[in-house]
Design a protein around this motif. Structure first.
Motif, PDB file in Angstrom:
ATOM      1  N   PRO A  44       0.842  -1.197   0.000  1.00 32.22           N
ATOM      2  CA  PRO A  44       0.000   0.000   0.000  1.00 32.22           C
ATOM      3  C   PRO A  44       0.879   1.250   0.000  1.00 32.22           C
ATOM      4  N   VAL A  45       0.634   2.142  -0.939  1.00 35.98           N
ATOM      5  CA  VAL A  45       1.417   3.371  -1.026  1.00 35.98           C
ATOM      6  C   VAL A  45       0.503   4.569  -0.825  1.00 35.98           C
ATOM      7  N   ALA A  46       1.041   5.581  -0.158  1.00 35.35           N
ATOM      8  CA  ALA A  46       0.337   6.844   0.020  1.00 35.35           C
ATOM      9  C   ALA A  46       0.925   7.867  -0.948  1.00 35.35           C
ATOM     10  N   LEU A  47       0.120   8.855  -1.342  1.00 27.70           N
ATOM     11  CA  LEU A  47       0.534   9.847  -2.327  1.00 27.70           C
ATOM     12  C   LEU A  47       0.336  11.251  -1.772  1.00 27.70           C
ATOM     13  N   VAL A  48       1.345  12.098  -1.955  1.00 24.07           N
ATOM     14  CA  VAL A  48       1.285  13.490  -1.520  1.00 24.07           C
ATOM     15  C   VAL A  48       1.714  14.372  -2.683  1.00 24.07           C
ATOM     16  N   GLY A  49       0.934  15.422  -2.975  1.00 29.35           N
ATOM     17  CA  GLY A  49       1.287  16.353  -4.035  1.00 29.35           C
ATOM     18  C   GLY A  49       0.062  17.097  -4.522  1.00 29.35           C
ATOM     19  N   SER A  50       0.253  17.901  -5.541  1.00 31.72           N
ATOM     20  CA  SER A  50      -0.885  18.588  -6.139  1.00 31.72           C
ATOM     21  C   SER A  50      -1.823  17.568  -6.760  1.00 31.72           C
ATOM     22  N   ALA A  51      -3.052  17.973  -7.000  1.00 30.15           N
ATOM     23  CA  ALA A  51      -4.021  17.054  -7.593  1.00 30.15           C
ATOM     24  C   ALA A  51      -3.517  16.523  -8.933  1.00 30.15           C
ATOM     25  N   LYS A  52      -2.896  17.398  -9.727  1.00 28.57           N
ATOM     26  CA  LYS A  52      -2.384  16.981 -11.031  1.00 28.57           C
ATOM     27  C   LYS A  52      -1.222  16.012 -10.879  1.00 28.57           C
ATOM     28  N   ALA A  53      -0.339  16.288  -9.926  1.00 34.85           N
ATOM     29  CA  ALA A  53       0.814  15.410  -9.721  1.00 34.85           C
ATOM     30  C   ALA A  53       0.375  14.043  -9.210  1.00 34.85           C
ATOM     31  N   VAL A  54      -0.542  14.022  -8.246  1.00 37.29           N
ATOM     32  CA  VAL A  54      -1.033  12.751  -7.708  1.00 37.29           C
ATOM     33  C   VAL A  54      -1.667  11.912  -8.805  1.00 37.29           C
ATOM     34  N   ASP A  55      -2.460  12.557  -9.653  1.00 44.09           N
ATOM     35  CA  ASP A  55      -3.099  11.836 -10.761  1.00 44.09           C
ATOM     36  C   ASP A  55      -2.049  11.317 -11.740  1.00 44.09           C
ATOM     37  N   GLY A  56      -1.045  12.144 -12.051  1.00 43.69           N
ATOM     38  CA  GLY A  56      -0.001  11.726 -12.992  1.00 43.69           C
ATOM     39  C   GLY A  56       0.819  10.569 -12.454  1.00 43.69           C
ATOM     40  N   ILE A  57       1.196  10.634 -11.187  1.00 48.33           N
ATOM     41  CA  ILE A  57       1.973   9.550 -10.580  1.00 48.33           C
ATOM     42  C   ILE A  57       1.177   8.249 -10.583  1.00 48.33           C
ATOM     43  N   ARG A  58      -0.079   8.352 -10.189  1.00 51.41           N
ATOM     44  CA  ARG A  58      -0.902   7.147 -10.103  1.00 51.41           C
ATOM     45  C   ARG A  58      -1.089   6.510 -11.480  1.00 51.41           C
ATOM     46  N   ARG A  59      -1.319   7.327 -12.484  1.00 50.18           N
ATOM     47  CA  ARG A  59      -1.498   6.796 -13.842  1.00 50.18           C
ATOM     48  C   ARG A  59      -0.226   6.097 -14.322  1.00 50.18           C
ATOM     49  N   TRP A  60       0.935   6.739 -14.063  1.00 47.76           N
ATOM     50  CA  TRP A  60       2.176   6.140 -14.548  1.00 47.76           C
ATOM     51  C   TRP A  60       2.507   4.855 -13.790  1.00 47.76           C
ATOM     52  N   LEU A  61       2.297   4.841 -12.474  1.00 44.66           N
ATOM     53  CA  LEU A  61       2.558   3.626 -11.707  1.00 44.66           C
ATOM     54  C   LEU A  61       1.636   2.486 -12.147  1.00 44.66           C
ATOM     55  N   MET A  62       0.427   2.809 -12.509  1.00 38.00           N
ATOM     56  CA  MET A  62      -0.476   1.769 -13.018  1.00 38.00           C
ATOM     57  C   MET A  62      -0.012   1.282 -14.390  1.00 38.00           C
ATOM     58  N   ARG A  63       0.542   2.182 -15.201  1.00 38.95           N
ATOM     59  CA  ARG A  63       1.113   1.765 -16.479  1.00 38.95           C
ATOM     60  C   ARG A  63       2.283   0.802 -16.260  1.00 38.95           C
ATOM     61  N   CYS A  64       3.035   1.049 -15.176  1.00 42.18           N
ATOM     62  CA  CYS A  64       4.210   0.220 -14.880  1.00 42.18           C
ATOM     63  C   CYS A  64       3.845  -1.163 -14.350  1.00 42.18           C
TER      64      CYS A  64
END
Length: 483
Positions: A44-64
């Motif tokens: 389980p990972v937690a995410l901190v950042g702007s709404a755009k950054a959180v969305d971008g990180i999550r999308r890329w990690l799911m791509r990975c």
């Protein structure tokens, strides 16, 4: 004088399988602890950042989660860049990241705009407070293994400045020493040393694939996507408690404790250097031990420990080792980037004697000023090339041309290490073999040819973070909190 080339050390992966390349080993066999009941299969990972950054990180990690192809390479050099196998329970990693909207802290745009208007020092201080509070609230839930923080674009500390126009070799060393990042990185890590979950900072270019620029000039080279995925997910696996790979150990080898001794000044520069020990076993499990105040020697202008403090630091390091691994080592190897004084040598020996440890090697490893070797042709010396200059010094290339890659993968002329033993009876060939193997134990980089052994590489990260922590404050001992 004759050059000798060491064999590329093999690493150990799942079920004892071995290979020289971490990426190949994981892709084919899986992580070293894959069959362990404590291996992190769900992270389980937690995410901190702007709404755009959180969305971008999550999308890329799911791509990975799926395979990412390697960049194109020259014919015959396919091993240099390798595809990322995907990070999921169905891939060889056997682990997956778990996302939960309740484990997200979005930083309001209003606060980020305020950072952009402030001066660098004020913006950095405010950003650390904002992000540390968010990370703390997430860690206190007890539900996340790692907290991923998106570095705010609004900051302009020294991490965001283009490299200076200095000598290529010196610039590469500066990049290595300050790779941990700018002031924000170090201050935030320092503020999070007491949390129940380590932090992972991410720059915007990691998930977007777009190089960061200042004034039209790239701040740093951008790795290809598969390499970025390898490096990030290997680090996340380790920070979640996993062991991606470990050093090879034969049944006849002595259980060895590797210790890097380094020094740092407090952030205000007023206090003297403080000693810190980075302690590792053959598996690469690492703990950090803070020692006493060092003194500047009039002889070499370097910080050194007096005998009682050297003895105390090593005893504390051995206590942490025993607490972590359940036994004392049979052999101690101490690495320093400065010479050993007689007081340090005697202090370390006294600590070893007190713990009935018979084998102690103390090695002064110089990163600068060593003579260079040249070989015929256009490529640098082979990685693993050693030359014994005399009975008390040996030259070792931990970077250089790699036969497995069929090329030299670096940007600058490789700088050798100069190894000088401070203890009697040290086998320099065994010492250099250890150093070459320890250079493959950086879980922030899945490529096999790091320059520094893990014992010294951690010194830059740990010191740059601890200098911001009051001497009386409690710190995390697990190395995952500093990388």
């Amino acid at each position: 004088m004759k050059a000798h080339v060491l064999h590329e050390p093999e690493l150990e992966f799942r079920a004892g399988n071995r290979h020289v390349d971490p990426r190949y080993g994981i892709s084919v066999f899986g992580p070293a602890d894959a069959d362990s009941p404590t291996a992190p299969h769900q992270i389980p990972v937690a995410l901190v950042g702007s709404a755009k950054a959180v969305d971008g990180i999550r999308r890329w990690l799911m791509r990975c989660q799926n395979r990412i192809e390697a960049r194109d390479t020259k014919s015959g050099q396919e091993n240099l860049h390798q595809p990322f196998p995907g990070f999921s329970v169905d891939s060889e990693f056997g682990a997956e990241l778990v996302f939960d909207d309740a484990l997200v802290r979005e930083i309001p745009e209003r606060q980020l705009r305020r950072l952009a208007r402030a001066d660098v020092v004020s913006a950095t201080t405010d950003a650390v407070e904002i992000y540390a509070d968010a990370a703390r609230s997430l860690a206190e839930t007890g539900r996340c293994r790692v907290v991923i923080c998106a570095r705010p674009d609004e900051l302009n500390d020294h991490e965001d400045r283009p490299p200076s126009a200095e000598g290529a070799a010196e610039h590469e060393e500066e990049q290595e020493e300050h790779e941990a990042g700018g002031d924000f990185h170090d201050l935030l890590k320092a503020a999070a040393l007491t949390l129940s979950a380590p932090l992972q900072l991410m720059r915007k270019e990691t998930w977007t694939g777009i190089p960061a620029r200042t004034g039209g000039q790239a701040i740093r080279p951008l790795q290809d996507e598969a390499t970025r995925a390898w490096n990030l997910h290997t680090a996340l696996y380790y920070k979640a408690g996993g062991t991606p790979w470990r050093m090879q150990r034969h049944s006849s080898d002595l259980a060895t404790c590797y210790i890097g001794i380094s020094f740092y000044r407090t952030a205000n520069g007023q206090e003297l250097h403080t000693a810190v020990a980075q302690v590792f076993n053959e598996r690469g499990d690492g703990v950090v031990v803070r020692g006493g105040t060092a003194q500047i020697s009039k002889r070499d202008r370097q910080p050194h420990l007096v005998l009682p403090d050297a003895r105390s630091l090593l005893l504390d390091a051995l206590a942490e080792y025993r607490s972590t691994h359940g036994h004392q080592p049979a052999r101690i190897v101490v690495h320093k980037t400065s010479n050993f004084t007689p007081g340090e040598v005697d202090g370390f020996h006294e600590a070893a004697d007190e713990r009935d440890i018979d084998y102690v090697d103390m090695l002064w490893i110089q990163r600068r000023g060593a003579p260079h070797l040249y070989r015929s042709g256009q490529l640098p010396p082979l990685r693993g090339t050693t030359v014994q200059l005399d009975v008390r010094s040996l030259l070792l290339y931990t970077r250089g041309s790699v036969p497995y890659f069929r090329t030299y993968p670096g940007l600058y002329v490789p700088q050798p290490l100069l190894i000088r033993p401070a203890s009697q009876g040290t086998d320099l060939l065994l010492a250099s073999t250890d150093i070459l193997a320890l250079s493959k134990m950086n879980w922030n980089n899945a490529q096999l040819d790091e320059r520094d052994p893990l014992t010294l590489r951690t010194a830059y990260r740990v010191g740059s973070i601890l200098k911001h922590v009051p001497s009386e404050a409690r710190i995390a001992t697990r190395y995952a909190y500093y990388m």
